[in-house]
Scaffold this motif. Structure first.
Motif, PDB file in Angstrom:
ATOM      1  N   UNK A  82       0.829  -1.212   0.000  1.00  0.00           N
ATOM      2  CA  UNK A  82       0.000   0.000   0.000  1.00  0.00           C
ATOM      3  C   UNK A  82       0.861   1.258   0.000  1.00  0.00           C
ATOM      4  N   UNK A  83       1.980   1.226   0.716  1.00  0.00           N
ATOM      5  CA  UNK A  83       2.893   2.375   0.725  1.00  0.00           C
ATOM      6  C   UNK A  83       3.527   2.560  -0.646  1.00  0.00           C
ATOM      7  N   UNK A  84       3.867   1.445  -1.296  1.00  0.00           N
ATOM      8  CA  UNK A  84       4.460   1.500  -2.633  1.00  0.00           C
ATOM      9  C   UNK A  84       3.460   2.078  -3.635  1.00  0.00           C
ATOM     10  N   UNK A  85       2.211   1.622  -3.567  1.00  0.00           N
ATOM     11  CA  UNK A  85       1.176   2.145  -4.469  1.00  0.00           C
ATOM     12  C   UNK A  85       1.013   3.644  -4.257  1.00  0.00           C
ATOM     13  N   UNK A  86       1.021   4.102  -3.026  1.00  0.00           N
ATOM     14  CA  UNK A  86       0.929   5.541  -2.741  1.00  0.00           C
ATOM     15  C   UNK A  86       2.097   6.293  -3.363  1.00  0.00           C
ATOM     16  N   UNK A  87       3.290   5.727  -3.268  1.00  0.00           N
ATOM     17  CA  UNK A  87       4.466   6.364  -3.866  1.00  0.00           C
ATOM     18  C   UNK A  87       4.339   6.405  -5.392  1.00  0.00           C
ATOM     19  N   UNK A  88       3.868   5.322  -5.994  1.00  0.00           N
ATOM     20  CA  UNK A  88       3.721   5.265  -7.451  1.00  0.00           C
ATOM     21  C   UNK A  88       2.686   6.272  -7.943  1.00  0.00           C
ATOM     22  N   UNK A  89       1.672   6.506  -7.115  1.00  0.00           N
ATOM     23  CA  UNK A  89       0.609   7.443  -7.494  1.00  0.00           C
ATOM     24  C   UNK A  89       1.126   8.870  -7.658  1.00  0.00           C
ATOM     25  N   UNK A  90       2.254   9.194  -7.060  1.00  0.00           N
ATOM     26  CA  UNK A  90       2.802  10.550  -7.147  1.00  0.00           C
ATOM     27  C   UNK A  90       3.492  10.825  -8.485  1.00  0.00           C
ATOM     28  N   UNK A  91       3.705   9.799  -9.306  1.00  0.00           N
ATOM     29  CA  UNK A  91       4.350   9.979 -10.608  1.00  0.00           C
ATOM     30  C   UNK A  91       3.278  10.214 -11.670  1.00  0.00           C
ATOM     31  N   UNK A  92       3.222  11.407 -12.270  1.00  0.00           N
ATOM     32  CA  UNK A  92       2.181  11.690 -13.264  1.00  0.00           C
ATOM     33  C   UNK A  92       2.286  10.818 -14.521  1.00  0.00           C
ATOM     34  N   UNK A  93       3.459  10.284 -14.792  1.00  0.00           N
ATOM     35  CA  UNK A  93       3.635   9.418 -15.973  1.00  0.00           C
ATOM     36  C   UNK A  93       2.920   8.078 -15.803  1.00  0.00           C
ATOM     37  N   UNK A  94       2.700   7.666 -14.560  1.00  0.00           N
ATOM     38  CA  UNK A  94       2.031   6.389 -14.299  1.00  0.00           C
ATOM     39  C   UNK A  94       0.525   6.635 -14.379  1.00  0.00           C
ATOM     40  N   UNK A  95      -0.090   6.087 -15.430  1.00  0.00           N
ATOM     41  CA  UNK A  95      -1.505   6.308 -15.702  1.00  0.00           C
ATOM     42  C   UNK A  95      -2.404   5.370 -14.908  1.00  0.00           C
ATOM     43  N   UNK A  96      -1.906   4.173 -14.618  1.00  0.00           N
ATOM     44  CA  UNK A  96      -2.727   3.166 -13.943  1.00  0.00           C
ATOM     45  C   UNK A  96      -1.810   2.214 -13.201  1.00  0.00           C
ATOM     46  N   UNK A  97      -2.264   1.730 -12.063  1.00  0.00           N
ATOM     47  CA  UNK A  97      -1.533   0.728 -11.304  1.00  0.00           C
ATOM     48  C   UNK A  97      -2.540  -0.307 -10.825  1.00  0.00           C
ATOM     49  N   UNK A  98      -2.298  -1.571 -11.165  1.00  0.00           N
ATOM     50  CA  UNK A  98      -3.219  -2.644 -10.782  1.00  0.00           C
ATOM     51  C   UNK A  98      -2.428  -3.772 -10.128  1.00  0.00           C
ATOM     52  N   UNK A  99      -3.077  -4.519  -9.245  1.00  0.00           N
ATOM     53  CA  UNK A  99      -2.459  -5.724  -8.711  1.00  0.00           C
ATOM     54  C   UNK A  99      -2.734  -6.851  -9.701  1.00  0.00           C
ATOM     55  N   UNK A 100      -1.771  -7.752  -9.822  1.00  0.00           N
ATOM     56  CA  UNK A 100      -1.892  -8.851 -10.783  1.00  0.00           C
ATOM     57  C   UNK A 100      -1.492 -10.166 -10.130  1.00  0.00           C
ATOM     58  N   UNK A 101      -1.925 -11.248 -10.746  1.00  0.00           N
ATOM     59  CA  UNK A 101      -1.526 -12.567 -10.273  1.00  0.00           C
ATOM     60  C   UNK A 101      -0.295 -13.004 -11.053  1.00  0.00           C
ATOM     61  N   UNK A 102       0.374 -14.009 -10.566  1.00  0.00           N
ATOM     62  CA  UNK A 102       1.544 -14.526 -11.270  1.00  0.00           C
ATOM     63  C   UNK A 102       2.837 -14.123 -10.606  1.00  0.00           C
ATOM     64  N   UNK A 103       3.861 -13.898 -11.421  1.00  0.00           N
ATOM     65  CA  UNK A 103       5.204 -13.618 -10.908  1.00  0.00           C
ATOM     66  C   UNK A 103       5.378 -12.207 -10.356  1.00  0.00           C
ATOM     67  N   UNK A 104       4.434 -11.308 -10.657  1.00  0.00           N
ATOM     68  CA  UNK A 104       4.545  -9.912 -10.234  1.00  0.00           C
ATOM     69  C   UNK A 104       3.411  -9.574  -9.280  1.00  0.00           C
ATOM     70  N   UNK A 105       3.582  -8.490  -8.538  1.00  0.00           N
ATOM     71  CA  UNK A 105       2.541  -8.013  -7.635  1.00  0.00           C
ATOM     72  C   UNK A 105       1.746  -6.873  -8.248  1.00  0.00           C
ATOM     73  N   UNK A 106       2.435  -5.996  -8.994  1.00  0.00           N
ATOM     74  CA  UNK A 106       1.805  -4.809  -9.567  1.00  0.00           C
ATOM     75  C   UNK A 106       2.148  -4.682 -11.041  1.00  0.00           C
ATOM     76  N   UNK A 107       1.223  -4.093 -11.803  1.00  0.00           N
ATOM     77  CA  UNK A 107       1.495  -3.728 -13.190  1.00  0.00           C
ATOM     78  C   UNK A 107       1.047  -2.284 -13.361  1.00  0.00           C
ATOM     79  N   UNK A 108       1.918  -1.462 -13.927  1.00  0.00           N
ATOM     80  CA  UNK A 108       1.612  -0.053 -14.143  1.00  0.00           C
ATOM     81  C   UNK A 108       1.647   0.258 -15.630  1.00  0.00           C
ATOM     82  N   UNK A 109       0.705   1.080 -16.059  1.00  0.00           N
ATOM     83  CA  UNK A 109       0.693   1.589 -17.424  1.00  0.00           C
ATOM     84  C   UNK A 109       1.327   2.972 -17.367  1.00  0.00           C
ATOM     85  N   UNK A 110       2.333   3.188 -18.222  1.00  0.00           N
ATOM     86  CA  UNK A 110       3.132   4.408 -18.164  1.00  0.00           C
ATOM     87  C   UNK A 110       3.157   5.078 -19.535  1.00  0.00           C
TER      88      UNK A 110
END
Length: 163
Positions: A82-110
């Motif tokens: 949750x702290x990481x998502x909050x930090x990612x939200x401060x970057x205007x280039x990051x349009x979307x951040x979602x949690x995903x299943x599999x080898x990763x925890x998050x996927x961001x559209x930039x």
């Protein structure tokens, strides 16, 4: 809050608004074959239920700038997610951040103006405490999109060379 199952009118209304949020209720009523009052009531209910969360302007991109679109795949310590998502939200280039299943925890559209900006962003994101890995995939081409913002970008007039 109880949300009822959406019928064909709701689904078609949502699709029409996603295509053009400025369409008049009269035009919506004509397209859907219902009364204007029905359209107004449906829109109000969908807003109350949180299905329609807002309306926005789609701004034509500058034609002389070729944006770099990228997917960031992030592996992180779940305890800090949750702290990481909050930090990612401060970057205007990051349009979307979602949690995903599999080898990763998050996927961001930039979206960045150029690859150098993407490189700088990845370097900054990689050092956020709790992030273990950041993998990138650059989008080569958009074949089709149902999202109005992306569709509008594809319909923007192209620059033409005059000889």
């Amino acid at each position: 809050m109880y949300t009822r199952k959406r019928d064909a009118i709701d689904r078609n209304l949502i699709a029409a608004l996603e295509e053009d949020a400025r369409i008049s209720t009269s035009e919506l009523a004509r397209k859907l074959g219902v009364a204007r009052s029905t359209v107004n009531e449906r829109i109000a209910r969908l807003e109350r239920e949180g299905v329609i969360m807002g309306y926005s302007a789609i701004v034509r991109p500058e034609l002389d700038i070729q944006e770099t679109r990228t997917l960031l795949f992030i592996t992180c310590n779940r305890a800090h997610c949750s702290r990481i998502v909050s930090a990612l939200e401060s970057y205007p280039e990051i349009q979307e951040c979602v949690t995903v299943s599999g080898n990763y925890n998050l996927m961001c559209t930039v979206r960045t103006p150029c690859s150098e900006d993407l490189d700088a962003l990845v370097e900054e994101v990689a050092v956020i405490p709790g992030i273990m890995t950041v993998d990138t995939m650059i989008v080569l081409a958009s074949k089709f999109a149902r999202n109005a913002m992306i569709s509008a970008t594809r319909m923007a007039p192209r620059l033409q060379l005059v000889s």
